[in-house]
Design a protein around this motif. Sequence first.
Motif, PDB file in Angstrom:
ATOM      1  N   SER A  67       2.070  -1.141   0.217  1.00  0.00           N
ATOM      2  CA  SER A  67       2.386  -1.427   1.567  1.00  0.00           C
ATOM      3  C   SER A  67       3.606  -0.522   1.941  1.00  0.00           C
ATOM      4  O   SER A  67       4.474  -0.434   1.026  1.00  0.00           O
ATOM      5  N   THR A 126      -0.755   0.670   4.779  1.00  0.00           N
ATOM      6  CA  THR A 126      -1.446   0.587   3.262  1.00  0.00           C
ATOM      7  C   THR A 126      -1.618   2.037   2.753  1.00  0.00           C
ATOM      8  O   THR A 126      -2.390   2.751   3.509  1.00  0.00           O
ATOM      9  N   GLU A 152       7.474   4.049   1.115  1.00  0.00           N
ATOM     10  CA  GLU A 152       7.481   2.636   0.523  1.00  0.00           C
ATOM     11  C   GLU A 152       9.054   2.158   0.725  1.00  0.00           C
ATOM     12  O   GLU A 152      10.288   2.871   0.246  1.00  0.00           O
ATOM     13  N   VAL A 162       3.542  -0.910  10.035  1.00  0.00           N
ATOM     14  CA  VAL A 162       3.407  -0.934   8.480  1.00  0.00           C
ATOM     15  C   VAL A 162       1.913  -0.702   8.210  1.00  0.00           C
ATOM     16  O   VAL A 162       0.946  -0.991   8.996  1.00  0.00           O
TER      17      VAL A 162
END
Length: 302
Positions: A168, A163, A214, A161
């Motif tokens: 996120s 950013t 996304e 994960v």
Amino acid sequence: MGVVLLGIGAFLIVLAPLIRFQVAGKLVQAPANQYSITRLSAENARYFSVGDLKVLTGNLDITVTTRGDVAEAKDDRVVWDQFTAVNDVTNNRPGISYTEFRSAFNKYNGQGVTCCNASVDKKPVQLQGQIFLFPFGVEKKTYQVWSTDAQKAYPATFTGVDTVDGLSVYKFEQKIPPTVTQTLSAPASVLGMTDPGDIQVNRVYDGVNTFWVEPNTGVPVKEEQQRHEVLKTADGVERMPALIATASFTPQTVSDLVNTARDNMGQITLVKTTLPLASLVLGLVLVVAGVLLLRRPSDRTD
């Protein structure tokens, strides 16, 4: 009045899961009338210039225009045409490469559909895997993702994960093994060989593609392409770079795609969460109100 409220409330309660699990699934889809311009840049790229008959080093500007073919969008599919132009801005060499890609894919999950004259540079292809988008509701797993250069789908593995511009995202990495993409003839002297005349060479491509996606919308908001293309003779010897570069979405393109993802997230939240929840809550309120009205003693006159 109580009976009416009970009826309306019961209808809204039944409607809530229908909106969430049936209607929302049909409303959340890739658009048939897509139109977008995506830009990438690659600094200090090395490529063989056909016009100069030598390898040049320069900064590349890559423009990708995508347009939906609305007339061919039928049933569960959409059809998008993509045109990619590569310019060398350092050496003032416009149009060092052009690529046309016609695709068709399922508008609900992004998976390729072979129809509608799907092709790369007018040559028919069998489409596989995710074409432009990951599925709505991306999972932390490996997906097969189409490579226009290799004309085949290869695994894109979930790596973590991340950013991007405060958004996120899920990060995926795709490794493409050496693949012959073109066979052509070139002067042996240009390749540094002493053979007379022209000699046959293969253009061999391998690379690593990284996608920042996304997860709610399946939109890749950032992408990096590590390209390694070389010219090899039949003996497997690498004779010359064809294109060695790392291309990435420009900051403006990343910003635009992040904004698009945020807008799409809002629409998805509306149809998958807000509307069903509002329908359920309002339905319960009306049912309770209806029950209270029915249980209230009626006014009597002596």
